[in-house]
Design an enzyme around this catalytic site. Structure first.
Site, PDB file in Angstrom:
ATOM      1  N   HIS A 157       2.381   4.019  -4.442  1.00 21.44           N
ATOM      2  CA  HIS A 157       3.703   4.187  -3.841  1.00 21.44           C
ATOM      3  C   HIS A 157       4.378   2.834  -3.624  1.00 21.44           C
ATOM      4  O   HIS A 157       5.570   2.671  -3.895  1.00 21.44           O
ATOM      5  CB  HIS A 157       3.590   4.940  -2.517  1.00 21.44           C
ATOM      6  CG  HIS A 157       3.426   6.418  -2.673  1.00 21.44           C
ATOM      7  ND1 HIS A 157       2.268   6.984  -3.141  1.00 21.44           N
ATOM      8  CD2 HIS A 157       4.290   7.447  -2.428  1.00 21.44           C
ATOM      9  CE1 HIS A 157       2.411   8.307  -3.170  1.00 21.44           C
ATOM     10  NE2 HIS A 157       3.632   8.605  -2.757  1.00 21.44           N
ATOM     11  N   HIS A 208      -3.587   4.456   2.928  1.00 21.11           N
ATOM     12  CA  HIS A 208      -3.982   3.165   2.365  1.00 21.11           C
ATOM     13  C   HIS A 208      -4.293   2.163   3.463  1.00 21.11           C
ATOM     14  O   HIS A 208      -3.810   2.292   4.593  1.00 21.11           O
ATOM     15  CB  HIS A 208      -2.862   2.592   1.481  1.00 21.11           C
ATOM     16  CG  HIS A 208      -2.732   3.275   0.159  1.00 21.11           C
ATOM     17  ND1 HIS A 208      -3.628   3.077  -0.875  1.00 21.11           N
ATOM     18  CD2 HIS A 208      -1.812   4.168  -0.294  1.00 21.11           C
ATOM     19  CE1 HIS A 208      -3.254   3.810  -1.909  1.00 21.11           C
ATOM     20  NE2 HIS A 208      -2.162   4.480  -1.585  1.00 21.11           N
TER      21      HIS A 208
END
Length: 410
Positions: A157, A208
């Protein structure tokens, strides 16, 4: 004069030769990398260090998540959809249909490039995401649930947002040399804000660690800088090059093999397969219909040449049309590929698309890359189905739908 004519006649042969040599070089790299276990060696060097950084980042992730509330959950979950597969599926055709054809071509190629490199690095390193628990992982959509099954470094992303925002900023500001400092500052601020929010959101949602996000940021900047130096050459090749469709078809097929085998199976290869197919369909469609529907002189919504109501009509016609093509194409290749494979004597299996083939591989999950098979193994036909259906989807968006617009006077 005769010598000049011979020289000109030899040009296509030299181009074809260079294309063949480049494909052979890629095939040679695949063989060498497989023979010397390059993926495993790189993993042994990088995975322990990345895993240690992910563990060290856990306290910081928990501190960031201590500020959680429903509003932030919704905000960061919504931002995560900005660079998701469903977003690209809708966004890229709209660019073509609004007259931004060059931007659409470049965004398609750039996102496929980012997807391939980012997911390849993920599966080479094969470093886990932050452990949950103790980290709270928020997966508000099915797309996010699938993303959570991938490895962590780098954050796709973050990487994709850097390239998406950076190239859009370049596209808007580059041709307008008269832009003042305020416009440039505003554009850079918006781009940095988007990248920052998406990056922070990946940590807040527990998807993450900090090292994953930093890796995505650095790799994204490198890819963006490289792309800004070559995109005009790539675009000129697509719209006016020699042997474009044949070369890209061969390249797309080879790229299915030029993908590293992860430590354990993940959806990353499936995403690469889809984007690989989209790129092939787009390139073939543009190559065949560029003079009619995709040249620089077509109606442009931002120049006032394409009325907003006409664009809305295109969307209302185009979206259902490409969805129909996608599902019809999927049904066709689900029937066609097993027939072709059986005719050629190729052993096949299906992990999801063809249930009757599942029983032959029940319990088989050795982590090998889906597209490869050995005499003791079988080919996962889902790879071909996914590749062809997305190629058909993109091809229909750029070659089937525009004539439909012309027929309907849209």
């Amino acid at each position: 004069m005769r010598g000049d004519g011979n020289m000109e006649s030899n040009v296509p042969w030299s181009i074809a030769l260079s294309q063949v040599l480049s494909l052979c070089a890629l095939l040679w790299w695949i063989v060498v990398a497989s023979y010397y276990n390059v993926t495993q060696k790189l993993r042994s060097l990088t995975q322990p260090w990345v895993t240690e950084r992910v563990i060290e980042d856990t306290p910081l992730i928990l501190k960031i998540q201590s500020f959680h509330n429903p509003f932030l959950d919704i905000l960061f979950s919504a931002l995560s959809c900005v660079v998701s597969v469903p977003f690209y599926t809708a966004f890229l055709p709209l660019l073509f249909w609004s007259g931004h054809c060059k931007l659409a071509r470049q965004m398609t190629l750039l996102m496929a490039f980012c997807d391939y490199l980012g997911n390849s690095i993920k599966d080479v390193v094969s470093a886990a995401r932050p452990s949950s628990p103790p980290v709270r992982r928020v997966t508000a959509t099915k797309d996010e649930e699938e993303n959570a099954m991938e490895y962590g470094l780098p954050s796709s992303h973050t990487l994709n947002t850097v390239c998406l925002a950076g190239y859009l900023l370049h596209y808007v500001l580059h041709p307008a040399a008269h832009r003042d400092a305020i416009h440039i500052l505003a554009g850079v601020t918006v781009a940095c804000l988007l990248v920052g929010l998406v990056s922070l959101g990946r940590i807040y949602l527990g998807m993450h660690s900090v090292i994953d996000v930093l890796g995505g940021l650095v790799i994204g900047l490198v890819i963006l800088a490289f792309w800004l130096t070559i995109y005009n050459y790539v675009d000129n090749f697509i719209v006016s090059g020699q042997n474009v469709s044949a070369f890209w078809t061969a390249l797309s097929f080879i790229l299915l093999f030029a993908y590293p085998t992860p430590e354990l199976p993940t959806p990353s290869f499936e995403y690469h397969t889809a984007f690989n197919g989209v790129t092939l369909g787009m390139v073939i469609g543009v190559q065949q219909s560029y003079p009619q529907f995709h040249h620089g002189g077509i109606s442009h919504i931002c120049r006032g040449q394409l009325p907003v109501l006409v664009f809305v009509g295109r969307v209302l016609v185009g979206i259902p049309a490409i969805i129909i093509v996608k599902f019809c194409g999927k049904a066709l290749v689900k029937w066609m590929l097993p027939v072709v494979a059986n005719t050629l004597g190729i052993p096949i299996r299906s992990s999801s698309y063809i249930p009757q083939l599942n029983s032959s591989v029940s319990g088989e999950n050795n982590g090998s890359q889906k597209v490869f098979f050995t005499p003791q193994d079988s080919f996962d036909v889902d790879t071909g189905i996914r590749f062809l259906q997305y190629a058909g989807l993109a091809w229909s968006a750029v070659q089937i739908v525009p004539p439909l617009f012309a027929l309907l006077r849209l």
